[in-house]
Enzyme design. Structure first.
Site, mmCIF file in Angstrom:
data_model
loop_
_atom_site.group_PDB
_atom_site.id
_atom_site.type_symbol
_atom_site.label_atom_id
_atom_site.label_comp_id
_atom_site.label_asym_id
_atom_site.label_seq_id
_atom_site.Cartn_x
_atom_site.Cartn_y
_atom_site.Cartn_z
ATOM 1 N N CYS A 280 80.411 30.856 15.210
ATOM 2 C CA CYS A 280 80.660 29.888 14.157
ATOM 3 C C CYS A 280 80.150 28.533 14.629
ATOM 4 O O CYS A 280 80.299 28.195 15.801
ATOM 5 C CB CYS A 280 82.166 29.826 13.877
ATOM 6 S SG CYS A 280 82.631 28.678 12.569
ATOM 7 N N HIS B 213 88.164 30.987 6.781
ATOM 8 C CA HIS B 213 88.264 29.540 7.003
ATOM 9 C C HIS B 213 89.264 28.905 6.026
ATOM 10 O O HIS B 213 90.012 28.000 6.395
ATOM 11 C CB HIS B 213 86.905 28.855 6.826
ATOM 12 C CG HIS B 213 86.081 28.792 8.052
ATOM 13 N ND1 HIS B 213 86.365 27.946 9.099
ATOM 14 C CD2 HIS B 213 84.963 29.451 8.414
ATOM 15 C CE1 HIS B 213 85.452 28.082 10.047
ATOM 16 N NE2 HIS B 213 84.577 29.005 9.657
ATOM 17 N N HIS C 104 84.085 35.968 6.669
ATOM 18 C CA HIS C 104 84.224 34.925 7.688
ATOM 19 C C HIS C 104 84.577 33.589 7.030
ATOM 20 O O HIS C 104 85.498 32.891 7.473
ATOM 21 C CB HIS C 104 82.917 34.815 8.483
ATOM 22 C CG HIS C 104 82.907 33.730 9.503
ATOM 23 N ND1 HIS C 104 83.034 33.981 10.850
ATOM 24 C CD2 HIS C 104 82.770 32.381 9.380
ATOM 25 C CE1 HIS C 104 82.993 32.831 11.511
ATOM 26 N NE2 HIS C 104 82.819 31.842 10.636
ATOM 27 N N GLU C 105 83.857 33.229 5.974
ATOM 28 C CA GLU C 105 84.084 31.937 5.325
ATOM 29 C C GLU C 105 85.414 31.909 4.576
ATOM 30 O O GLU C 105 86.107 30.888 4.590
ATOM 31 C CB GLU C 105 82.923 31.588 4.386
ATOM 32 C CG GLU C 105 81.543 31.586 5.019
ATOM 33 C CD GLU C 105 81.432 30.824 6.337
ATOM 34 O OE1 GLU C 105 82.243 29.903 6.590
ATOM 35 O OE2 GLU C 105 80.528 31.143 7.116
#
Length: 136
Positions: free
Chosen positions: A85, A130, A126-127
């Site tokens: 990242c 966040h 993944h995002e």
């Protein structure tokens, strides 16, 4: 406008809020920032540029696709992945899913429901992590 990438773990661990039409500039900033980092980045969430909103962008070839308030509805076929990242140093292991179904708004706030597979599905997962303050 290209923004600096946030590396403050305490900030990144905070949950993001739903985006509204007032946040359209954030989409443009995310696209500009991802485009400036495409040589070593394939996706970004808004908190990575200091905005705690549920907006992400990812690249597919030359195209950069924004998603506003995405929700993963289904996950299928788990596997172990190793990811990096821009906000972190090094690589970390995590569980991802080969196939996901996502409901989201586009940059014009039109609703979509779409299935993603493979690496694109991995980027989106993944995002979306966040948004929840989950850092690999």
């Amino acid at each position: 406008m290209i923004k600096a990438v946030v590396k403050d773990i305490l900030f990144l661990e905070q949950k993001s809020e739903l985006a509204t039409k007032d946040d359209v500039d954030v989409i443009n900033d995310l696209i500009d920032t991802l485009r400036a980092n495409l040589d070593h980045c394939v996706g970004m969430a808004a908190n990575m540029i200091g905005v705690k909103k549920r907006i992400l962008v990812f690249s597919v070839g030359e195209m950069i696709i924004p998603m506003v308030n995405p929700v993963i509805l289904k996950k299928e076929i788990p596997y172990e992945a190793e990811e990096s990242c821009l906000s972190l140093e090094g690589f970390r292991k995590t569980t991802r899913y080969e196939k996901i179904e996502v409901e989201y708004l586009d940059r014009n706030f039109k609703k979509h429901k779409q299935v993603f597979t493979g690496f694109t599905a991995q980027i989106i997962q993944h995002e979306v992590d966040h948004f929840e303050g989950i850092i690999i």
